[in-house]
Design a protein around this motif. Sequence first.
Motif, PDB file in Angstrom:
ATOM      1  N   THR A  36     -22.615 -36.544  -3.016  1.00 29.07           N
ATOM      2  CA  THR A  36     -22.637 -35.123  -2.685  1.00 29.07           C
ATOM      3  C   THR A  36     -21.604 -34.821  -1.611  1.00 29.07           C
ATOM      4  O   THR A  36     -21.580 -35.473  -0.575  1.00 29.07           O
ATOM      5  CB  THR A  36     -24.027 -34.686  -2.191  1.00 29.07           C
ATOM      6  OG1 THR A  36     -25.009 -35.004  -3.167  1.00 29.07           O
ATOM      7  CG2 THR A  36     -24.054 -33.187  -1.925  1.00 29.07           C
ATOM      8  N   VAL A  37     -20.746 -33.854  -1.875  1.00 27.30           N
ATOM      9  CA  VAL A  37     -19.779 -33.378  -0.885  1.00 27.30           C
ATOM     10  C   VAL A  37     -19.981 -31.878  -0.731  1.00 27.30           C
ATOM     11  O   VAL A  37     -20.059 -31.142  -1.715  1.00 27.30           O
ATOM     12  CB  VAL A  37     -18.328 -33.679  -1.311  1.00 27.30           C
ATOM     13  CG1 VAL A  37     -17.345 -32.951  -0.408  1.00 27.30           C
ATOM     14  CG2 VAL A  37     -18.062 -35.173  -1.247  1.00 27.30           C
ATOM     15  N   GLY A  38     -20.095 -31.435   0.502  1.00 32.72           N
ATOM     16  CA  GLY A  38     -20.288 -30.012   0.776  1.00 32.72           C
ATOM     17  C   GLY A  38     -19.137 -29.434   1.573  1.00 32.72           C
ATOM     18  O   GLY A  38     -18.459 -30.134   2.320  1.00 32.72           O
ATOM     19  N   PHE A  39     -18.884 -28.144   1.388  1.00 33.97           N
ATOM     20  CA  PHE A  39     -17.876 -27.449   2.187  1.00 33.97           C
ATOM     21  C   PHE A  39     -18.306 -25.999   2.342  1.00 33.97           C
ATOM     22  O   PHE A  39     -19.130 -25.487   1.579  1.00 33.97           O
ATOM     23  CB  PHE A  39     -16.485 -27.541   1.552  1.00 33.97           C
ATOM     24  CG  PHE A  39     -16.380 -26.923   0.182  1.00 33.97           C
ATOM     25  CD1 PHE A  39     -16.053 -25.587   0.022  1.00 33.97           C
ATOM     26  CD2 PHE A  39     -16.616 -27.685  -0.955  1.00 33.97           C
ATOM     27  CE1 PHE A  39     -15.959 -25.026  -1.237  1.00 33.97           C
ATOM     28  CE2 PHE A  39     -16.523 -27.131  -2.224  1.00 33.97           C
ATOM     29  CZ  PHE A  39     -16.194 -25.797  -2.359  1.00 33.97           C
ATOM     30  N   ARG A  40     -17.745 -25.344   3.350  1.00 36.28           N
ATOM     31  CA  ARG A  40     -18.085 -23.948   3.647  1.00 36.28           C
ATOM     32  C   ARG A  40     -16.830 -23.101   3.651  1.00 36.28           C
ATOM     33  O   ARG A  40     -15.762 -23.571   4.013  1.00 36.28           O
ATOM     34  CB  ARG A  40     -18.758 -23.846   5.021  1.00 36.28           C
ATOM     35  CG  ARG A  40     -20.031 -24.641   5.145  1.00 36.28           C
ATOM     36  CD  ARG A  40     -20.541 -24.603   6.568  1.00 36.28           C
ATOM     37  NE  ARG A  40     -21.687 -25.486   6.728  1.00 36.28           N
ATOM     38  CZ  ARG A  40     -21.963 -26.147   7.816  1.00 36.28           C
ATOM     39  NH1 ARG A  40     -21.169 -26.054   8.848  1.00 36.28           N
ATOM     40  NH2 ARG A  40     -23.031 -26.922   7.898  1.00 36.28           N
ATOM     41  N   ASN A  41     -16.998 -21.841   3.276  1.00 40.00           N
ATOM     42  CA  ASN A  41     -15.905 -20.878   3.330  1.00 40.00           C
ATOM     43  C   ASN A  41     -16.414 -19.591   3.966  1.00 40.00           C
ATOM     44  O   ASN A  41     -17.463 -19.071   3.565  1.00 40.00           O
ATOM     45  CB  ASN A  41     -15.364 -20.578   1.924  1.00 40.00           C
ATOM     46  CG  ASN A  41     -14.091 -21.342   1.627  1.00 40.00           C
ATOM     47  OD1 ASN A  41     -13.892 -22.435   2.137  1.00 40.00           O
ATOM     48  ND2 ASN A  41     -13.230 -20.763   0.820  1.00 40.00           N
ATOM     49  N   PRO A  42     -15.689 -19.050   4.942  1.00 37.79           N
ATOM     50  CA  PRO A  42     -16.122 -17.787   5.555  1.00 37.79           C
ATOM     51  C   PRO A  42     -15.709 -16.579   4.723  1.00 37.79           C
ATOM     52  O   PRO A  42     -14.708 -16.626   3.996  1.00 37.79           O
ATOM     53  CB  PRO A  42     -15.395 -17.798   6.902  1.00 37.79           C
ATOM     54  CG  PRO A  42     -14.151 -18.585   6.639  1.00 37.79           C
ATOM     55  CD  PRO A  42     -14.514 -19.633   5.606  1.00 37.79           C
ATOM     56  N   VAL A  43     -16.480 -15.514   4.826  1.00 39.25           N
ATOM     57  CA  VAL A  43     -16.132 -14.224   4.212  1.00 39.25           C
ATOM     58  C   VAL A  43     -16.171 -13.204   5.347  1.00 39.25           C
ATOM     59  O   VAL A  43     -17.214 -12.632   5.649  1.00 39.25           O
ATOM     60  CB  VAL A  43     -17.124 -13.833   3.095  1.00 39.25           C
ATOM     61  CG1 VAL A  43     -16.715 -12.506   2.458  1.00 39.25           C
ATOM     62  CG2 VAL A  43     -17.205 -14.920   2.037  1.00 39.25           C
ATOM     63  N   PRO A  44     -15.038 -12.980   6.045  1.00 38.60           N
ATOM     64  CA  PRO A  44     -15.054 -12.153   7.258  1.00 38.60           C
ATOM     65  C   PRO A  44     -15.454 -10.708   7.025  1.00 38.60           C
ATOM     66  O   PRO A  44     -16.063 -10.078   7.887  1.00 38.60           O
ATOM     67  CB  PRO A  44     -13.611 -12.260   7.780  1.00 38.60           C
ATOM     68  CG  PRO A  44     -12.792 -12.659   6.596  1.00 38.60           C
ATOM     69  CD  PRO A  44     -13.693 -13.501   5.743  1.00 38.60           C
ATOM     70  N   ASP A  45     -15.125 -10.144   5.874  1.00 36.30           N
ATOM     71  CA  ASP A  45     -15.432  -8.737   5.599  1.00 36.30           C
ATOM     72  C   ASP A  45     -16.547  -8.621   4.568  1.00 36.30           C
ATOM     73  O   ASP A  45     -16.462  -7.827   3.629  1.00 36.30           O
ATOM     74  CB  ASP A  45     -14.178  -7.990   5.129  1.00 36.30           C
ATOM     75  CG  ASP A  45     -13.566  -8.626   3.883  1.00 36.30           C
ATOM     76  OD1 ASP A  45     -13.872  -9.800   3.610  1.00 36.30           O
ATOM     77  OD2 ASP A  45     -12.797  -7.942   3.184  1.00 36.30           O
ATOM     78  N   PHE A  46     -17.605  -9.407   4.751  1.00 35.33           N
ATOM     79  CA  PHE A  46     -18.720  -9.412   3.803  1.00 35.33           C
ATOM     80  C   PHE A  46     -19.309  -8.017   3.610  1.00 35.33           C
ATOM     81  O   PHE A  46     -19.701  -7.629   2.510  1.00 35.33           O
ATOM     82  CB  PHE A  46     -19.795 -10.387   4.305  1.00 35.33           C
ATOM     83  CG  PHE A  46     -21.096 -10.313   3.570  1.00 35.33           C
ATOM     84  CD1 PHE A  46     -21.151 -10.337   2.185  1.00 35.33           C
ATOM     85  CD2 PHE A  46     -22.286 -10.220   4.267  1.00 35.33           C
ATOM     86  CE1 PHE A  46     -22.357 -10.275   1.506  1.00 35.33           C
ATOM     87  CE2 PHE A  46     -23.499 -10.154   3.599  1.00 35.33           C
ATOM     88  CZ  PHE A  46     -23.531 -10.180   2.218  1.00 35.33           C
ATOM     89  N   GLY A  47     -19.382  -7.224   4.682  1.00 34.10           N
ATOM     90  CA  GLY A  47     -19.987  -5.892   4.592  1.00 34.10           C
ATOM     91  C   GLY A  47     -19.108  -4.861   3.908  1.00 34.10           C
ATOM     92  O   GLY A  47     -19.507  -3.691   3.801  1.00 34.10           O
ATOM     93  N   PHE A  48     -17.931  -5.242   3.423  1.00 33.42           N
ATOM     94  CA  PHE A  48     -17.003  -4.291   2.817  1.00 33.42           C
ATOM     95  C   PHE A  48     -17.562  -3.692   1.529  1.00 33.42           C
ATOM     96  O   PHE A  48     -17.303  -2.531   1.206  1.00 33.42           O
ATOM     97  CB  PHE A  48     -15.676  -5.006   2.535  1.00 33.42           C
ATOM     98  CG  PHE A  48     -14.577  -4.102   2.070  1.00 33.42           C
ATOM     99  CD1 PHE A  48     -13.946  -3.237   2.951  1.00 33.42           C
ATOM    100  CD2 PHE A  48     -14.165  -4.111   0.750  1.00 33.42           C
ATOM    101  CE1 PHE A  48     -12.926  -2.405   2.523  1.00 33.42           C
ATOM    102  CE2 PHE A  48     -13.143  -3.288   0.306  1.00 33.42           C
ATOM    103  CZ  PHE A  48     -12.520  -2.427   1.196  1.00 33.42           C
TER     104      PHE A  48
END
Length: 457
Positions: free
Chosen positions: A219-231
């Motif tokens: 298992t390999v995990g990674f994360r990605n941000p979504v800065p304008d999620f509320g758009f």
Amino acid sequence: MTDSAEGEGLSTGKKLTQLIIGSPSWVHRRVDTLELGAEGESRRKVSLDVTVPKNLAIAGSHGRMIVPLALIQKAMLRGFDAEDNSSKPMSVLGARENSVLALEFLMQLAPEWLMSSDYLQKQCGDHMESLVRADSVTAREAATESFLDWVEVARGPASGLTSDDELDLAVFQHFAVELAGNFLLLAEVDAALAGKRIVLKYSHDTELDLPSKPARSRTVGFRNPVPDFGFAASQHVEVRVPPGLAVKYVGFTDVDPNGTPVNAQADEVQDPALRRRKRRERAVGHVALSPQTRFDSGVFHVEVVPSRQGIYAFTIWAVTLVTASVAAALVLKFDVPQRWFHVPVLTPEARIPSPSASILLIGPALMLSWLSRTREHDLSVMLLGPLRRVLILCAIVLMLMAVAAAVPFAPLYWNILWAVVAGLCLMAVVRLIRFVTDAGRDSTDQEAISALTKPVE
């Protein structure tokens, strides 16, 4: 905002402010797809379902209108493409035009009390320009710190601001800091599409924040941000993995402006119940979540495993058969049936036939054929690498067995060779067990994942 007359007379800055602040009212849905290609590319594809209000249409060039699409992290965009509702190329404003409109947006958003004098207005403009034009991490950090210090000095120790003033300031600070690390993506579309529901798309290459250490588990995990999620009013996230891999988990967390998780949604693709039903694995994971407020950001976490088909299943069978072959050879070598049970298996004149070496060498050739000879995605290399190393061990074991069968060693060297064979075979078995059971996974990583994606009360 439905009456076109309401927008008459509004400046570009005011229209842009209403479009960005009130984006959930006209951006109905955003589908954010992370596509990991078989040849090593990572591509982000975004689809926006929008209805641009007629009264807020910003005049562009050649009968087109300007539409804000997203906040994107400041970096060199590689392989950028944009399409309008007719799947035709859509023009995107350049860096200089983007900066001018971003500055106009921020200056329009600044609270009135912060623009009450020419001196404050000039200082505010200087800080906004430093934030928008910051093009390095050091410059962004310096510009942000300077801006926040200036706001504290401008408001004074006892400013007497009302709750509405405090809210306006919070909104202004939020977007000012966001535009220090991100740029405002603006596109031009046909002005005749204002008031109509359309789909706009853009895509670009991206980098994954993969673990720096080689994978020691399945298992390999990674994360990605979504800065304008509320758009957008509704956010959908899809992840597509390369052939040979499968999505185990996709989770999305809504984070408020204070950095506190306020909501979470997960797609557990491979939970035990589904495995018992032998449900087919999926190369696509999907999760949907609506933001709590316009100013929320988001983080999605993905866990990927090797597909149970292909090299994963082949490696398990290869290790099983090689281990059985080594065990059988050792049993015969030490004449265990005769010594323990007084049951002879081989006749005294039995000899290993010379063609057996050639037969054993077929195994290494078959196993080494599973090693990749073309460019792959880093995630594939990370996850399938341990399996390939196990196959290399199995190939070495079979090659040494072929040598033992073909060369008449003296007893001492014969025993040493078989000790090496047994040791390498045991190493392959241990590595495979650790990989399959996730025993080599970092416990701190699992705790961080659990804390990020657990349901929020």
